[in-house]
Write an enzyme that holds these catalytic residues in place. Structure first.
Site, PDB file in Angstrom:
ATOM      1  N   ASP A  50      -2.663   9.055  31.839  1.00 26.65           N
ATOM      2  CA  ASP A  50      -1.686   9.162  30.749  1.00 26.65           C
ATOM      3  C   ASP A  50      -0.362   9.607  31.357  1.00 26.65           C
ATOM      4  O   ASP A  50      -0.286  10.666  31.983  1.00 26.65           O
ATOM      5  CB  ASP A  50      -2.191  10.181  29.716  1.00 26.65           C
ATOM      6  CG  ASP A  50      -1.379  10.161  28.428  1.00 26.65           C
ATOM      7  OD1 ASP A  50      -0.210   9.740  28.447  1.00 26.65           O
ATOM      8  OD2 ASP A  50      -1.931  10.610  27.394  1.00 26.65           O
ATOM      9  N   GLU A  70      -2.472   6.495  19.984  1.00 21.64           N
ATOM     10  CA  GLU A  70      -3.390   6.798  21.088  1.00 21.64           C
ATOM     11  C   GLU A  70      -4.809   7.111  20.629  1.00 21.64           C
ATOM     12  O   GLU A  70      -5.190   8.254  20.490  1.00 21.64           O
ATOM     13  CB  GLU A  70      -2.849   7.900  21.994  1.00 21.64           C
ATOM     14  CG  GLU A  70      -2.338   9.154  21.331  1.00 21.64           C
ATOM     15  CD  GLU A  70      -1.807  10.141  22.377  1.00 21.64           C
ATOM     16  OE1 GLU A  70      -2.478  10.386  23.392  1.00 21.64           O
ATOM     17  OE2 GLU A  70      -0.711  10.678  22.169  1.00 21.64           O
ATOM     18  N   GLU A  81      -3.170   4.048  25.124  1.00 25.22           N
ATOM     19  CA  GLU A  81      -1.972   4.455  24.376  1.00 25.22           C
ATOM     20  C   GLU A  81      -0.789   3.538  24.680  1.00 25.22           C
ATOM     21  O   GLU A  81      -0.590   3.125  25.821  1.00 25.22           O
ATOM     22  CB  GLU A  81      -1.588   5.901  24.757  1.00 25.22           C
ATOM     23  CG  GLU A  81      -0.316   6.402  24.064  1.00 25.22           C
ATOM     24  CD  GLU A  81      -0.009   7.858  24.380  1.00 25.22           C
ATOM     25  OE1 GLU A  81      -0.457   8.364  25.415  1.00 25.22           O
ATOM     26  OE2 GLU A  81       0.710   8.483  23.567  1.00 25.22           O
TER      27      GLU A  81
HETATM   28 MN    MN Z   1       0.259  10.048  26.431  1.00 24.05          MN
HETATM   29 MN    MN Z   2       1.102  10.582  23.414  1.00 27.34          MN
END
Ligand code: MN
Ligand code: MN
Length: 287
Positions: free
Chosen positions: A80, A183, A275
């Site tokens: 991420d 997400e 995401e």
């Molecule tokens: Mn993220």
């Molecule tokens: Mn986020």
């Protein structure tokens, strides 16, 4: 909108570059630093410390100041990352499966794709949550209901509206031109996370005077460089003693908030995540 689009493009490139680096035996820290160097080389800034959360950890795990780990056979790795251009942010995540958890990975990916398809002006956020829930449960997994997407603003990672991963009844409507991140997280566990131990990811809470000299230097540095964006201990150009003394004083006096890592409630469970950042009515910036 130019900066939002550029941040999204760089985030997308960094994600595609980074996911190829996550392999059995590779160093967590080296992969993380390569991704962050890539972001800079593409003309972006790091919007928050690059996180690679493994297995039951859903989110908020970044490489620590001391002690590296290596990726292992079977690991489910959520990469991420966030990029900013003049404060405009692209936030994106992908799951790299070093085992054989195809359907778990597919569950959060299908959910993200289905959510993007309906994310238009006038659609309420609980409708987004409803399709996420449907896609994930149809493959036999649970969405993580106490994590979700969010709005984005300049220099701010998390703003209204919250984008739930289930139908929470919130009828807030999406608005043309609004920037949001969607997400979905899919879990083979309980579908709930809790806030675990400190992540070494911090965020500025307030500015002002603090007596300790190390704390003062750190405060000056982070308020200029990161403003209200999160940063990690390992990113700070100070020595171990300065950081230990300075960060604890800043935390104790309410200048910094430290995020906790976010593990699944059920021990031994596995979590996947995907995401994207979207400009509503316009495009997916991190495609
Ligand atoms: Mn993220
Ligand atoms: Mn986020």
């Amino acid at each position: 909108m130019k900066d939002w689009i550029k941040a999204g493009e760089i985030a997308s490139s960094a994600r595609e570059y980074g996911k190829k680096l996550i392999k059995v035996g590779a160093s967590h820290l080296e992969v993380t630093e390569k991704i962050e160097a890539k972001i800079i080389s593409l003309g972006g800034e790091i919007a928050f410390p690059t996180q690679i959360s493994i297995n039951n950890i859903a989110a908020h795990y970044t490489s620590l100041f001391e002690g590296d780990v290596k990726f292992k056979e079977g690991d489910v790795c959520k990469l991420d990352l966030g990029v900013h251009v003049n404060g405009a942010i692209g936030d994106t995540a992908v799951t790299v499966d070093l085992g054989s958890n195809d359907s778990l990975v597919k569950a959060s990916l299908n959910a993200l794709n289905a959510a993007i398809k309906i994310a238009k002006p006038g659609v309420s956020v609980n409708e987004i949550g409803k399709v996420i829930h449907k896609e994930i449960t149809s493959l036999g997994f649970s969405p993580i209901v106490n994590l979700g997407g969010h709005g984005l603003d300049k220099w701010k990672i998390h703003t209204a509206p919250s984008i739930p991963n289930f139908d929470n009844g919130d009828k807030t409507k999406l608005v043309e031109g609004q920037v949001i991140a969607i997400e979905p997280f899919a879990s083979n566990g309980s579908g709930l996370i809790f806030e675990g131990k400190g992540s070494e990811i911090y965020q500025l809470e307030k500015e002002g005077n603090i007596r300790d000299a190390n704390a003062r230097k750190i405060l000056k540095f982070v308020s200029e460089k990161y403003k209200t964006l999160p940063f990690a201990k390992r990113q700070l150009p100070f020595n171990k003693l300065q950081l230990t003394v300075g960060l604890s004083a800043l935390k104790r006096n309410g200048f910094l908030h430290e995020y906790g890592v976010l593990p699944e409630k059920k021990e031994g469970s596995l979590v996947s995540q995907h995401e994207h950042t979207l400009i509503i009515g316009d495009r997916v910036t991190t495609k």
